[in-house]
Design a protein around this motif. Structure first.
Motif, PDB file in Angstrom:
ATOM      1  N   LEU A   5      14.199 -42.840 -94.091  1.00 29.36           N
ATOM      2  CA  LEU A   5      13.687 -43.831 -93.158  1.00 29.36           C
ATOM      3  C   LEU A   5      13.057 -43.107 -91.981  1.00 29.36           C
ATOM      4  O   LEU A   5      13.731 -42.359 -91.275  1.00 29.36           O
ATOM      5  CB  LEU A   5      14.816 -44.748 -92.675  1.00 29.36           C
ATOM      6  CG  LEU A   5      14.452 -45.784 -91.613  1.00 29.36           C
ATOM      7  CD1 LEU A   5      13.355 -46.724 -92.106  1.00 29.36           C
ATOM      8  CD2 LEU A   5      15.685 -46.561 -91.196  1.00 29.36           C
ATOM      9  N   ASP A  31      10.738 -45.490 -96.214  1.00 28.31           N
ATOM     10  CA  ASP A  31      10.497 -46.709 -95.453  1.00 28.31           C
ATOM     11  C   ASP A  31      10.189 -46.280 -94.023  1.00 28.31           C
ATOM     12  O   ASP A  31      10.431 -45.127 -93.649  1.00 28.31           O
ATOM     13  CB  ASP A  31      11.731 -47.617 -95.506  1.00 28.31           C
ATOM     14  CG  ASP A  31      11.430 -49.061 -95.123  1.00 28.31           C
ATOM     15  OD1 ASP A  31      10.244 -49.392 -94.873  1.00 28.31           O
ATOM     16  OD2 ASP A  31      12.371 -49.864 -95.065  1.00 28.31           O
ATOM     17  N   GLN A  47      17.999 -51.356 -93.085  1.00 26.73           N
ATOM     18  CA  GLN A  47      17.193 -50.170 -93.367  1.00 26.73           C
ATOM     19  C   GLN A  47      18.010 -48.895 -93.171  1.00 26.73           C
ATOM     20  O   GLN A  47      17.926 -47.961 -93.962  1.00 26.73           O
ATOM     21  CB  GLN A  47      15.953 -50.126 -92.466  1.00 26.73           C
ATOM     22  CG  GLN A  47      14.913 -51.159 -92.805  1.00 26.73           C
ATOM     23  CD  GLN A  47      13.823 -51.160 -91.767  1.00 26.73           C
ATOM     24  OE1 GLN A  47      14.069 -51.445 -90.596  1.00 26.73           O
ATOM     25  NE2 GLN A  47      12.610 -50.828 -92.189  1.00 26.73           N
TER      26      GLN A  47
END
Length: 106
Positions: A5, A31, A47
Motif C-alpha cells: 500500500l 494499492d 486497506q
C-alpha cells in the motif's frame, strides 16, 4: 505475494504512480491512498489490513500513519521512500526514483 500500500498526501501523483509501476511486477499486488482530508482516495483501515507492506512517500507521512491508525498499523512494516511532492503522475524522474527504491520493500 507482497501486498504493498503506497501512501502520500492526496493520492494524486506519487502513490498512484508507485502502485502502477510496482503492480506490474510479478509477486506484487498494490494499492494507493492518501492521508490528507482532501485526498482523492482517503486511506481506510481495510486497506491497511490488506497490506503486508506500507510505504509512505515522506517521513512525516509515515509518522502520521502511525499516529492516525495506531492499532491498524501495529505489527505492519512501514517503509519510507523519501520522495518529495514535486512530481506529476508517471513523470520519468519519479518512475526512476521509485524503481531505485524497490530494494526497500523486497
Amino acid at each position: 505475494m507482497k501486498r504493498v500500500l503506497f501512501i502520500c498526501g492526496k493520492c494524486l501523483h506519487r502513490s498512484p504512480t508507485a502502485a502502477e509501476i510496482f503492480g506490474a511486477i510479478k509477486g506484487f499486488e498494490t494499492d494507493a491512498a492518501g492521508l490528507g482530508n482532501d485526498s482523492d482516495v482517503p486511506l481506510a483501515d481495510e486497506q491497511i489490513q490488506w497490506a503486508t507492506h506500507l510505504v509512505g512517500m515522506e517521513k512525516a507521512q509515515a509518522a502520521r500513519l502511525r499516529r492516525k491508525f495506531p492499532r491498524t498499523v501495529a505489527g505492519k512494516r512501514i517503509v519510507c521512500f523519501d520522495i518529495a511532492d514535486v512530481y506529476t503522475f508517471m513523470q520519468p524522474e519519479l518512475v526512476d526514483l521509485l524503481q531505485s527504491r524497490i530494494g526497500r520493500i523486497t
